[in-house]
Motif scaffolding. Structure first.
Motif, PDB file in Angstrom:
ATOM      1  N   TRP A 227       0.836  -1.205   0.000  1.00  0.00           N
ATOM      2  CA  TRP A 227       0.000   0.000   0.000  1.00  0.00           C
ATOM      3  C   TRP A 227       0.871   1.255   0.000  1.00  0.00           C
ATOM      4  CZ3 TRP A 227      -0.875   3.684   4.049  1.00  0.00           C
ATOM      5  CH2 TRP A 227      -1.940   4.565   3.816  1.00  0.00           C
ATOM      6  N   LEU A 228       1.923   1.244   0.821  1.00  0.00           N
ATOM      7  CA  LEU A 228       2.823   2.391   0.883  1.00  0.00           C
ATOM      8  C   LEU A 228       3.546   2.608  -0.451  1.00  0.00           C
ATOM      9  CD1 LEU A 228       4.445   1.882   4.424  1.00  0.00           C
ATOM     10  CD2 LEU A 228       2.805   3.657   3.766  1.00  0.00           C
ATOM     11  N   LYS A 229       3.889   1.519  -1.106  1.00  0.00           N
ATOM     12  CA  LYS A 229       4.586   1.636  -2.390  1.00  0.00           C
ATOM     13  C   LYS A 229       3.696   2.270  -3.455  1.00  0.00           C
ATOM     14  CE  LYS A 229       7.864  -2.178  -1.766  1.00  0.00           C
ATOM     15  NZ  LYS A 229       8.241  -3.549  -2.187  1.00  0.00           N
ATOM     16  N   ARG A 230       2.415   2.011  -3.385  1.00  0.00           N
ATOM     17  CA  ARG A 230       1.497   2.642  -4.341  1.00  0.00           C
ATOM     18  C   ARG A 230       1.433   4.149  -4.123  1.00  0.00           C
ATOM     19  NH1 ARG A 230      -1.808  -1.850  -3.202  1.00  0.00           N
ATOM     20  NH2 ARG A 230      -3.214  -0.582  -1.914  1.00  0.00           N
ATOM     21  N   LEU A 231       1.487   4.543  -2.859  1.00  0.00           N
ATOM     22  CA  LEU A 231       1.418   5.966  -2.533  1.00  0.00           C
ATOM     23  C   LEU A 231       2.759   6.671  -2.690  1.00  0.00           C
ATOM     24  CD1 LEU A 231      -0.811   5.818   0.681  1.00  0.00           C
ATOM     25  CD2 LEU A 231      -1.517   6.430  -1.628  1.00  0.00           C
ATOM     26  N   CYS A 232       3.834   5.910  -2.547  1.00  0.00           N
ATOM     27  CA  CYS A 232       5.188   6.470  -2.595  1.00  0.00           C
ATOM     28  C   CYS A 232       6.011   5.690  -3.623  1.00  0.00           C
ATOM     29  CB  CYS A 232       5.859   6.383  -1.223  1.00  0.00           C
ATOM     30  SG  CYS A 232       4.950   7.198   0.110  1.00  0.00           S
ATOM     31  N   PRO A 233       5.832   5.959  -4.914  1.00  0.00           N
ATOM     32  CA  PRO A 233       6.551   5.211  -5.959  1.00  0.00           C
ATOM     33  C   PRO A 233       8.064   5.351  -5.830  1.00  0.00           C
ATOM     34  CG  PRO A 233       4.793   6.562  -6.889  1.00  0.00           C
ATOM     35  CD  PRO A 233       4.956   6.993  -5.463  1.00  0.00           C
ATOM     36  N   GLN A 234       8.762   4.303  -6.200  1.00  0.00           N
ATOM     37  CA  GLN A 234      10.223   4.315  -6.128  1.00  0.00           C
ATOM     38  C   GLN A 234      10.797   5.416  -7.013  1.00  0.00           C
ATOM     39  OE1 GLN A 234      12.053   0.586  -7.106  1.00  0.00           O
ATOM     40  NE2 GLN A 234      13.994   1.120  -6.160  1.00  0.00           N
ATOM     41  N   GLY A 235      11.764   6.131  -6.477  1.00  0.00           N
ATOM     42  CA  GLY A 235      12.431   7.178  -7.240  1.00  0.00           C
ATOM     43  C   GLY A 235      11.752   8.531  -7.175  1.00  0.00           C
ATOM     44  N   ASN A 236      10.559   8.580  -6.591  1.00  0.00           N
ATOM     45  CA  ASN A 236       9.850   9.855  -6.494  1.00  0.00           C
ATOM     46  C   ASN A 236      10.459  10.676  -5.357  1.00  0.00           C
ATOM     47  OD1 ASN A 236       7.839  11.924  -5.885  1.00  0.00           O
ATOM     48  ND2 ASN A 236       6.486  10.777  -7.255  1.00  0.00           N
ATOM     49  N   THR A 237      10.928  11.853  -5.672  1.00  0.00           N
ATOM     50  CA  THR A 237      11.577  12.705  -4.663  1.00  0.00           C
ATOM     51  C   THR A 237      10.726  13.926  -4.317  1.00  0.00           C
ATOM     52  OG1 THR A 237      12.787  13.856  -6.408  1.00  0.00           O
ATOM     53  CG2 THR A 237      13.894  11.983  -5.336  1.00  0.00           C
ATOM     54  N   ASN A 238       9.458  13.886  -4.677  1.00  0.00           N
ATOM     55  CA  ASN A 238       8.560  15.006  -4.372  1.00  0.00           C
ATOM     56  C   ASN A 238       8.455  15.189  -2.859  1.00  0.00           C
ATOM     57  OD1 ASN A 238       6.505  16.834  -4.044  1.00  0.00           O
ATOM     58  ND2 ASN A 238       4.983  15.696  -5.219  1.00  0.00           N
ATOM     59  N   PRO A 239       8.945  16.314  -2.325  1.00  0.00           N
ATOM     60  CA  PRO A 239       8.929  16.504  -0.866  1.00  0.00           C
ATOM     61  C   PRO A 239       7.528  16.708  -0.305  1.00  0.00           C
ATOM     62  CG  PRO A 239       9.655  18.513  -1.951  1.00  0.00           C
ATOM     63  CD  PRO A 239       9.544  17.465  -3.018  1.00  0.00           C
ATOM     64  N   ASN A 240       6.545  16.907  -1.178  1.00  0.00           N
ATOM     65  CA  ASN A 240       5.182  17.155  -0.717  1.00  0.00           C
ATOM     66  C   ASN A 240       4.317  15.897  -0.701  1.00  0.00           C
ATOM     67  OD1 ASN A 240       5.598  20.005  -0.446  1.00  0.00           O
ATOM     68  ND2 ASN A 240       5.457  20.170  -2.669  1.00  0.00           N
ATOM     69  N   LEU A 241       4.885  14.759  -1.104  1.00  0.00           N
ATOM     70  CA  LEU A 241       4.134  13.508  -1.124  1.00  0.00           C
ATOM     71  C   LEU A 241       4.053  12.954   0.298  1.00  0.00           C
ATOM     72  CD1 LEU A 241       2.851  12.067  -3.539  1.00  0.00           C
ATOM     73  CD2 LEU A 241       4.840  10.559  -3.608  1.00  0.00           C
ATOM     74  N   VAL A 242       2.825  12.775   0.801  1.00  0.00           N
ATOM     75  CA  VAL A 242       2.652  12.364   2.196  1.00  0.00           C
ATOM     76  C   VAL A 242       1.666  11.200   2.310  1.00  0.00           C
ATOM     77  CG1 VAL A 242       3.192  14.644   3.138  1.00  0.00           C
ATOM     78  CG2 VAL A 242       0.826  14.079   2.558  1.00  0.00           C
ATOM     79  N   VAL A 243       1.754  10.494   3.449  1.00  0.00           N
ATOM     80  CA  VAL A 243       0.793   9.432   3.779  1.00  0.00           C
ATOM     81  C   VAL A 243       0.382   9.612   5.236  1.00  0.00           C
ATOM     82  CG1 VAL A 243       1.863   7.808   2.165  1.00  0.00           C
ATOM     83  CG2 VAL A 243       2.558   7.803   4.567  1.00  0.00           C
ATOM     84  N   PRO A 244      -0.807   9.123   5.612  1.00  0.00           N
ATOM     85  CA  PRO A 244      -1.224   9.220   7.015  1.00  0.00           C
ATOM     86  C   PRO A 244      -0.378   8.324   7.907  1.00  0.00           C
ATOM     87  CG  PRO A 244      -2.798   7.934   5.762  1.00  0.00           C
ATOM     88  CD  PRO A 244      -1.843   8.519   4.763  1.00  0.00           C
ATOM     89  N   MET A 245      -0.082   8.799   9.100  1.00  0.00           N
ATOM     90  CA  MET A 245       0.712   8.003  10.037  1.00  0.00           C
ATOM     91  C   MET A 245      -0.068   6.771  10.508  1.00  0.00           C
ATOM     92  SD  MET A 245       3.598   9.793  10.648  1.00  0.00           S
ATOM     93  CE  MET A 245       4.180   9.542  12.298  1.00  0.00           C
ATOM     94  N   ASP A 246      -1.356   6.964  10.748  1.00  0.00           N
ATOM     95  CA  ASP A 246      -2.226   5.869  11.173  1.00  0.00           C
ATOM     96  C   ASP A 246      -3.409   5.837  10.216  1.00  0.00           C
ATOM     97  OD1 ASP A 246      -3.944   4.094  12.366  1.00  0.00           O
ATOM     98  OD2 ASP A 246      -4.310   5.296  14.161  1.00  0.00           O
ATOM     99  N   PRO A 247      -3.347   5.018   9.170  1.00  0.00           N
ATOM    100  CA  PRO A 247      -4.391   5.028   8.132  1.00  0.00           C
ATOM    101  C   PRO A 247      -5.800   4.777   8.641  1.00  0.00           C
ATOM    102  CG  PRO A 247      -2.492   3.738   7.432  1.00  0.00           C
ATOM    103  CD  PRO A 247      -2.285   4.048   8.877  1.00  0.00           C
ATOM    104  N   SER A 248      -5.937   4.028   9.727  1.00  0.00           N
ATOM    105  CA  SER A 248      -7.273   3.675  10.213  1.00  0.00           C
ATOM    106  C   SER A 248      -7.977   4.846  10.894  1.00  0.00           C
ATOM    107  CB  SER A 248      -7.194   2.491  11.186  1.00  0.00           C
ATOM    108  OG  SER A 248      -6.415   2.828  12.315  1.00  0.00           O
ATOM    109  N   SER A 249      -7.222   5.735  11.533  1.00  0.00           N
ATOM    110  CA  SER A 249      -7.836   6.891  12.222  1.00  0.00           C
ATOM    111  C   SER A 249      -6.819   8.030  12.284  1.00  0.00           C
ATOM    112  CB  SER A 249      -8.298   6.502  13.626  1.00  0.00           C
ATOM    113  OG  SER A 249      -7.227   5.927  14.369  1.00  0.00           O
ATOM    114  N   PRO A 250      -6.485   8.618  11.139  1.00  0.00           N
ATOM    115  CA  PRO A 250      -5.409   9.620  11.086  1.00  0.00           C
ATOM    116  C   PRO A 250      -5.701  10.912  11.831  1.00  0.00           C
ATOM    117  CG  PRO A 250      -6.586   9.536   8.994  1.00  0.00           C
ATOM    118  CD  PRO A 250      -7.080   8.387   9.819  1.00  0.00           C
TER     119      PRO A 250
END
Length: 327
Positions: A227-250
């Motif tokens: 799941w994290l790899k889908r949100l954070c593709p390899q080689g992507n250096t975009n500093p604004n790309l983020v994911v929730p720390m706790d996906p179930s209740s962020p």
């Protein structure tokens, strides 16, 4: 039902006692006579900001942590860099990861209108963090105040005072111990990662090149990693790309963080490492099983954190602009 209600009252009472057992120079109700509306104004601004952007609550809690762990709770994290000085907020440890500065600015402007030169930026940060915990479902607590603002902010100070996402359990224990925290309090405060988000660049090494292996961290749950790899593709250096720390209740200050760590879904190495030590692993389990107890311990730990190396009395200053040292 009556038993659960009594337990809640008992836990709340313990937190109140812990909140009152503070550094003698800080006082609950410090501004009672000089600026009585201060906490109401902070709460109103935090609530309005949260309505527009739920992520601001986690940002304000982290702002308090990042401030207190470097030079103490003196609002040095708010100071802007100048051509001759790189400040804490622009350190690699903080750059792109801190939020909530505009909220503090808004509060300060309102307070300067009604009680000019009275309320410190350091106290505003502490009040705002408390309100952020409460608005996201955490336990409310009294904030001892009377802090004054520091006059120094150096990016270099962050290198040895802030934990990094790659820390192991021994490194975490040591850096928290230097600040006067027990290992149990370290595990309790780590639960702050239950709210907010993280930049992909802070953990992508666990997905694609863990310890130079060109593979993923074996301690990371496979489905979660996918799941994290889908949100954070390899080689992507975009500093604004983020994911929730706790996906179930962020957006909730709850024990979801500990549920994740137990399921090998801790986002950072510094999260999952808690399971590599028998004592800290037991504390993770205990926090998961006792949400109300964790909430009370978390509130008490933040109160304690808010006392780190505070400036009081005539030391420091009351900044008129939280971003700039008074001339």
């Amino acid at each position: 039902m009556r038993s659960r209600k009594l337990n809640f009252v008992s836990i709340t009472f313990v937190v109140v006692l812990l909140c009152q057992s503070v550094h003698s120079q800080l006082q609950i109700g410090f501004y009672r006579n000089s600026c009585s509306l201060v906490e109401l104004i902070v709460k109103d601004v935090v609530r309005d900001s949260f309505i527009r952007d739920h992520g601001v609550a986690a940002g304000l809690v982290k702002l308090h942590f990042s401030d207190c762990f470097v030079r103490g709770c003196d609002a040095s994290v708010l100071i802007d860099s100048t051509p001759s000085n790189k400040a804490e907020k622009d350190s690699p440890a903080n750059n792109h990861s801190l939020r909530g500065f505009a909220v503090i600015d808004n509060v300060k402007a309102k307070l300067e209108d009604i009680c000019k030169g009275v309320v410190s930026c350091a106290d505003i940060v502490a009040f705002a963090a408390r309100d952020s915990v409460e608005i996201t479902g955490g336990l409310g607590y009294d904030v001892p105040s009377g802090r004054r603002d520091g006059k120094i902010s150096l990016a270099s100070d962050t290198f040895t005072n802030l934990p990094t996402p790659s820390f192991n359990v021994d490194q975490l224990t040591q850096i928290f111990a230097k600040k006067g925290f027990t290992q149990e309090e370290m595990v309790t405060l780590s639960g702050a990662h239950t709210i907010g988000r993280s930049h992909c660049t802070s953990f992508s090494n666990r997905l694609y090149n863990f310890n130079g292996t060109k593979g993923q961290d074996p301690s990371l749950d496979f489905i979660y990693a996918s799941w994290l790899k889908r949100l954070c593709p390899q080689g992507n250096t975009n500093p604004n790309l983020v994911v929730p720390m706790d996906p179930s209740s962020p957006g909730s200050t709850d024990t979801g963080y500990y549920v994740n760590v137990l399921a090998n879904r801790g986002l950072f190495t510094s999260d999952q490492t808690l399971m590599t030590n028998t004592v800290t692993a037991n504390q993770v389990n205990q926090s998961k099983r006792n949400p109300l107890l964790w909430r009370s311990k978390f509130a008490a730990a933040i109160v304690k954190m808010g006392q780190l190396d505070v400036l009081t009395g005539n030391v420091g200053e009351i900044r008129s602009n939280c971003r700039v040292i008074n001339s």
